[in-house]
Design a protein around this motif. Structure first.
Motif, PDB file in Angstrom:
ATOM      1  N   LEU A  82     -26.331 -23.966  -0.006  1.00 26.67           N
ATOM      2  CA  LEU A  82     -26.645 -25.319   0.443  1.00 26.67           C
ATOM      3  C   LEU A  82     -27.957 -25.309   1.212  1.00 26.67           C
ATOM      4  O   LEU A  82     -28.184 -24.448   2.062  1.00 26.67           O
ATOM      5  N   ARG A  83     -28.808 -26.287   0.906  1.00 27.04           N
ATOM      6  CA  ARG A  83     -30.054 -26.480   1.650  1.00 27.04           C
ATOM      7  C   ARG A  83     -29.932 -27.769   2.455  1.00 27.04           C
ATOM      8  O   ARG A  83     -29.670 -28.844   1.900  1.00 27.04           O
ATOM      9  N   ARG A  84     -30.085 -27.670   3.764  1.00 31.78           N
ATOM     10  CA  ARG A  84     -29.927 -28.820   4.649  1.00 31.78           C
ATOM     11  C   ARG A  84     -31.023 -29.862   4.395  1.00 31.78           C
ATOM     12  O   ARG A  84     -32.194 -29.528   4.239  1.00 31.78           O
ATOM     13  N   ARG A  85     -30.632 -31.104   4.360  1.00 33.17           N
ATOM     14  CA  ARG A  85     -31.590 -32.188   4.128  1.00 33.17           C
ATOM     15  C   ARG A  85     -32.476 -32.373   5.361  1.00 33.17           C
ATOM     16  O   ARG A  85     -32.014 -32.282   6.498  1.00 33.17           O
ATOM     17  N   ASP A  86     -33.766 -32.627   5.118  1.00 31.49           N
ATOM     18  CA  ASP A  86     -34.692 -32.916   6.213  1.00 31.49           C
ATOM     19  C   ASP A  86     -34.159 -34.094   7.033  1.00 31.49           C
ATOM     20  O   ASP A  86     -33.703 -35.099   6.471  1.00 31.49           O
ATOM     21  N   GLY A 101      -6.358 -28.040  -3.790  1.00 35.92           N
ATOM     22  CA  GLY A 101      -5.130 -27.305  -4.099  1.00 35.92           C
ATOM     23  C   GLY A 101      -5.274 -26.197  -5.116  1.00 35.92           C
ATOM     24  O   GLY A 101      -4.265 -25.585  -5.499  1.00 35.92           O
ATOM     25  N   VAL A 102      -6.496 -25.887  -5.550  1.00 34.74           N
ATOM     26  CA  VAL A 102      -6.668 -24.888  -6.613  1.00 34.74           C
ATOM     27  C   VAL A 102      -7.344 -23.606  -6.127  1.00 34.74           C
ATOM     28  O   VAL A 102      -7.413 -22.628  -6.870  1.00 34.74           O
ATOM     29  N   LEU A 103      -7.830 -23.586  -4.892  1.00 35.59           N
ATOM     30  CA  LEU A 103      -8.593 -22.428  -4.437  1.00 35.59           C
ATOM     31  C   LEU A 103      -7.696 -21.228  -4.140  1.00 35.59           C
ATOM     32  O   LEU A 103      -6.630 -21.355  -3.548  1.00 35.59           O
ATOM     33  N   ARG A 104      -8.166 -20.072  -4.557  1.00 33.68           N
ATOM     34  CA  ARG A 104      -7.516 -18.804  -4.233  1.00 33.68           C
ATOM     35  C   ARG A 104      -8.399 -17.935  -3.333  1.00 33.68           C
ATOM     36  O   ARG A 104      -7.958 -16.894  -2.875  1.00 33.68           O
ATOM     37  N   GLU A 105      -9.625 -18.369  -3.141  1.00 34.45           N
ATOM     38  CA  GLU A 105     -10.536 -17.688  -2.225  1.00 34.45           C
ATOM     39  C   GLU A 105     -11.520 -18.715  -1.696  1.00 34.45           C
ATOM     40  O   GLU A 105     -11.983 -19.578  -2.433  1.00 34.45           O
ATOM     41  N   LEU A 106     -11.835 -18.623  -0.407  1.00 31.90           N
ATOM     42  CA  LEU A 106     -12.856 -19.474   0.193  1.00 31.90           C
ATOM     43  C   LEU A 106     -13.475 -18.736   1.369  1.00 31.90           C
ATOM     44  O   LEU A 106     -12.790 -18.416   2.345  1.00 31.90           O
ATOM     45  N   ARG A 107     -14.772 -18.462   1.257  1.00 30.21           N
ATOM     46  CA  ARG A 107     -15.540 -17.858   2.337  1.00 30.21           C
ATOM     47  C   ARG A 107     -16.760 -18.732   2.597  1.00 30.21           C
ATOM     48  O   ARG A 107     -17.396 -19.206   1.657  1.00 30.21           O
ATOM     49  N   THR A 108     -17.084 -18.926   3.866  1.00 33.34           N
ATOM     50  CA  THR A 108     -18.260 -19.718   4.217  1.00 33.34           C
ATOM     51  C   THR A 108     -19.097 -18.965   5.237  1.00 33.34           C
ATOM     52  O   THR A 108     -18.586 -18.148   6.006  1.00 33.34           O
ATOM     53  N   GLN A 109     -20.386 -19.274   5.242  1.00 33.73           N
ATOM     54  CA  GLN A 109     -21.288 -18.720   6.240  1.00 33.73           C
ATOM     55  C   GLN A 109     -22.409 -19.707   6.492  1.00 33.73           C
ATOM     56  O   GLN A 109     -23.002 -20.244   5.551  1.00 33.73           O
ATOM     57  N   VAL A 110     -22.701 -19.946   7.773  1.00 37.06           N
ATOM     58  CA  VAL A 110     -23.856 -20.754   8.179  1.00 37.06           C
ATOM     59  C   VAL A 110     -24.941 -19.791   8.635  1.00 37.06           C
ATOM     60  O   VAL A 110     -24.683 -18.891   9.441  1.00 37.06           O
ATOM     61  N   PHE A 111     -26.158 -19.976   8.115  1.00 37.83           N
ATOM     62  CA  PHE A 111     -27.230 -19.023   8.370  1.00 37.83           C
ATOM     63  C   PHE A 111     -28.076 -19.398   9.577  1.00 37.83           C
ATOM     64  O   PHE A 111     -28.299 -20.581   9.864  1.00 37.83           O
ATOM     65  N   LEU A 112     -28.589 -18.379  10.237  1.00 37.89           N
ATOM     66  CA  LEU A 112     -29.672 -18.552  11.186  1.00 37.89           C
ATOM     67  C   LEU A 112     -30.973 -18.793  10.423  1.00 37.89           C
ATOM     68  O   LEU A 112     -31.060 -18.502   9.227  1.00 37.89           O
ATOM     69  N   PRO A 113     -32.012 -19.312  11.076  1.00 34.26           N
ATOM     70  CA  PRO A 113     -33.305 -19.433  10.395  1.00 34.26           C
ATOM     71  C   PRO A 113     -33.736 -18.085   9.828  1.00 34.26           C
ATOM     72  O   PRO A 113     -33.598 -17.043  10.476  1.00 34.26           O
ATOM     73  N   TRP A 114     -34.261 -18.117   8.595  1.00 33.82           N
ATOM     74  CA  TRP A 114     -34.633 -16.883   7.903  1.00 33.82           C
ATOM     75  C   TRP A 114     -35.808 -16.196   8.596  1.00 33.82           C
ATOM     76  O   TRP A 114     -36.786 -16.846   8.972  1.00 33.82           O
ATOM     77  N   ILE A 115     -35.685 -14.865   8.754  1.00 34.64           N
ATOM     78  CA  ILE A 115     -36.751 -14.052   9.350  1.00 34.64           C
ATOM     79  C   ILE A 115     -37.014 -12.876   8.424  1.00 34.64           C
ATOM     80  O   ILE A 115     -36.117 -12.044   8.201  1.00 34.64           O
ATOM     81  N   MET A 119     -28.977 -29.282  12.743  1.00 30.90           N
ATOM     82  CA  MET A 119     -28.128 -28.138  12.402  1.00 30.90           C
ATOM     83  C   MET A 119     -26.699 -28.340  12.872  1.00 30.90           C
ATOM     84  O   MET A 119     -25.751 -27.943  12.203  1.00 30.90           O
ATOM     85  N   SER A 120     -26.516 -28.973  14.016  1.00 30.76           N
ATOM     86  CA  SER A 120     -25.167 -29.205  14.518  1.00 30.76           C
ATOM     87  C   SER A 120     -24.393 -30.140  13.593  1.00 30.76           C
ATOM     88  O   SER A 120     -23.223 -29.895  13.279  1.00 30.76           O
ATOM     89  N   ALA A 121     -25.053 -31.218  13.138  1.00 32.36           N
ATOM     90  CA  ALA A 121     -24.402 -32.156  12.225  1.00 32.36           C
ATOM     91  C   ALA A 121     -24.098 -31.488  10.894  1.00 32.36           C
ATOM     92  O   ALA A 121     -23.032 -31.707  10.294  1.00 32.36           O
ATOM     93  N   PHE A 122     -25.025 -30.649  10.425  1.00 31.28           N
ATOM     94  CA  PHE A 122     -24.833 -29.935   9.161  1.00 31.28           C
ATOM     95  C   PHE A 122     -23.640 -28.986   9.268  1.00 31.28           C
ATOM     96  O   PHE A 122     -22.769 -28.953   8.386  1.00 31.28           O
ATOM     97  N   ARG A 123     -23.578 -28.233  10.354  1.00 33.80           N
ATOM     98  CA  ARG A 123     -22.473 -27.296  10.547  1.00 33.80           C
ATOM     99  C   ARG A 123     -21.149 -28.047  10.664  1.00 33.80           C
ATOM    100  O   ARG A 123     -20.126 -27.629  10.103  1.00 33.80           O
ATOM    101  N   THR A 143     -17.777 -27.531   8.196  1.00 39.09           N
ATOM    102  CA  THR A 143     -16.470 -27.069   8.662  1.00 39.09           C
ATOM    103  C   THR A 143     -15.423 -28.171   8.743  1.00 39.09           C
ATOM    104  O   THR A 143     -14.240 -27.921   8.508  1.00 39.09           O
ATOM    105  N   ASP A 144     -15.862 -29.386   9.041  1.00 33.24           N
ATOM    106  CA  ASP A 144     -14.894 -30.466   9.296  1.00 33.24           C
ATOM    107  C   ASP A 144     -14.676 -31.398   8.112  1.00 33.24           C
ATOM    108  O   ASP A 144     -13.667 -32.111   8.067  1.00 33.24           O
ATOM    109  N   ASP A 145     -15.626 -31.411   7.163  1.00 32.02           N
ATOM    110  CA  ASP A 145     -15.501 -32.300   6.007  1.00 32.02           C
ATOM    111  C   ASP A 145     -15.455 -31.549   4.686  1.00 32.02           C
ATOM    112  O   ASP A 145     -14.535 -31.730   3.889  1.00 32.02           O
TER     113      ASP A 145
END
Length: 264
Positions: free
Chosen positions: A144-148, A171-185, A152-156, A160-162
């Motif tokens: 996911l690329r955050r819209r201009d 009801g079909v998922l058997r795996e779900l992993r998520t990660q929010v990134f820090l700014p790329w360095i 970041m707080s609203a995006f996160r 997580t909440d929506d």
């Protein structure tokens, strides 16, 4: 909206996006990554899990079209795989510096470009979805690329909440992993003789890995009314959704132990 499923927070996860060398057959590079290169990474002290996510060579994007959102994956930036490295603690990377130097040297034999994303400690979440013994046989890796203009707080919060509850409620998922990134360095993973170009307008801010029963279930998932409804909301927060088809998810280190042979 139903409550989100329980999840584990992982201390530290590095997600390394990988592009195979273009001067040799793609499969040759994928096989070396799966074989000799995996042994270098697996021997790194302090790992909780090491998993390779292999992606289909033809990967235009699984997410249905959304007005104003990039859902077709640009060929020039289409990745071949992901190294998903989960550490046992936030200090674990310090233990593996010697082995990391070996990985640095071998990268040029396999990859033409590598780009590392990382999040804050405990920002990676592995959700408890599916029933006992229900194994995911088909997966999608989503960036996911955050819209201009979206903070970041609203995006996160949206993720997580929506987004996560909506995905779980299919009801079909058997795996779900998520990660929010820090700014790329760049300097976090600046291996020699390998490209690390990552233009600002091409960077990502979060990822998800979804697993379902089989390939038919994956196609049905992306073609469902739930995803169509979710897409209308998604466009408020993101400017790109790149949903890759996964061909293999290979685990080499699990629960801190190197496996004698990778698990699928």
């Amino acid at each position: 909206m139903a409550a989100t499923r329980p999840f584990l927070k992982k201390p530290l996860v590095s997600s390394i996006l990988l592009w195979m060398r273009a001067d040799q057959p793609r499969q040759q590079g994928m096989d070396r990554w799966k074989g000799p290169h995996s042994k270098i990474i697996s021997a790194t002290p302090g790992l909780d899990e090491y998993r390779q996510i292999h992606l289909a060579e033809t990967n235009p994007g699984l997410w249905p079209a959304i007005t104003g959102v990039e859902t077709v994956i640009p060929a020039a930036r289409r990745i071949d795989g992901l190294a998903e490295v989960t550490f046992a603690s936030v200090l674990s990377p310090l233990r593996g510096r010697k082995q990391t130097r070996l990985a640095y040297k071998d990268e040029v034999n396999v990859f033409r470009r590598t780009v590392l994303y990382a999040g804050l400690p405990n920002s990676a979440r592995w959700y408890d979805v599916g029933g006992s013994g229900e194994k995911a046989e088909a997966r999608s890796l989503i960036y996911l690329r955050r819209r201009d203009g979206v903070g970041m707080s609203a995006f996160r919060g949206f993720l997580t909440d929506d987004l996560v509850p909506a995905l779980v409620n299919t009801g079909v998922l058997r795996e779900l992993r998520t990660q929010v990134f820090l700014p790329w360095i760049k300097r976090l993973w600046d291996t020699p003789n390998v490209a690390h170009d990552n233009p600002a307008d091409q960077r990502f801010h979060a990822s998800l890995i979804l697993g379902v029963a089989d390939a038919d279930a994956l196609r049905a998932f992306f073609g469902s009314q739930q995803i169509a409804s979710l897409s209308r909301r998604l466009g408020e927060f993101v400017s790109a959704v790149h949903a890759y088809e996964v061909t293999e998810a290979l685990t080499y280190v699990k629960d801190g132990k190197v496996l004698p042979h990778y698990q699928t």
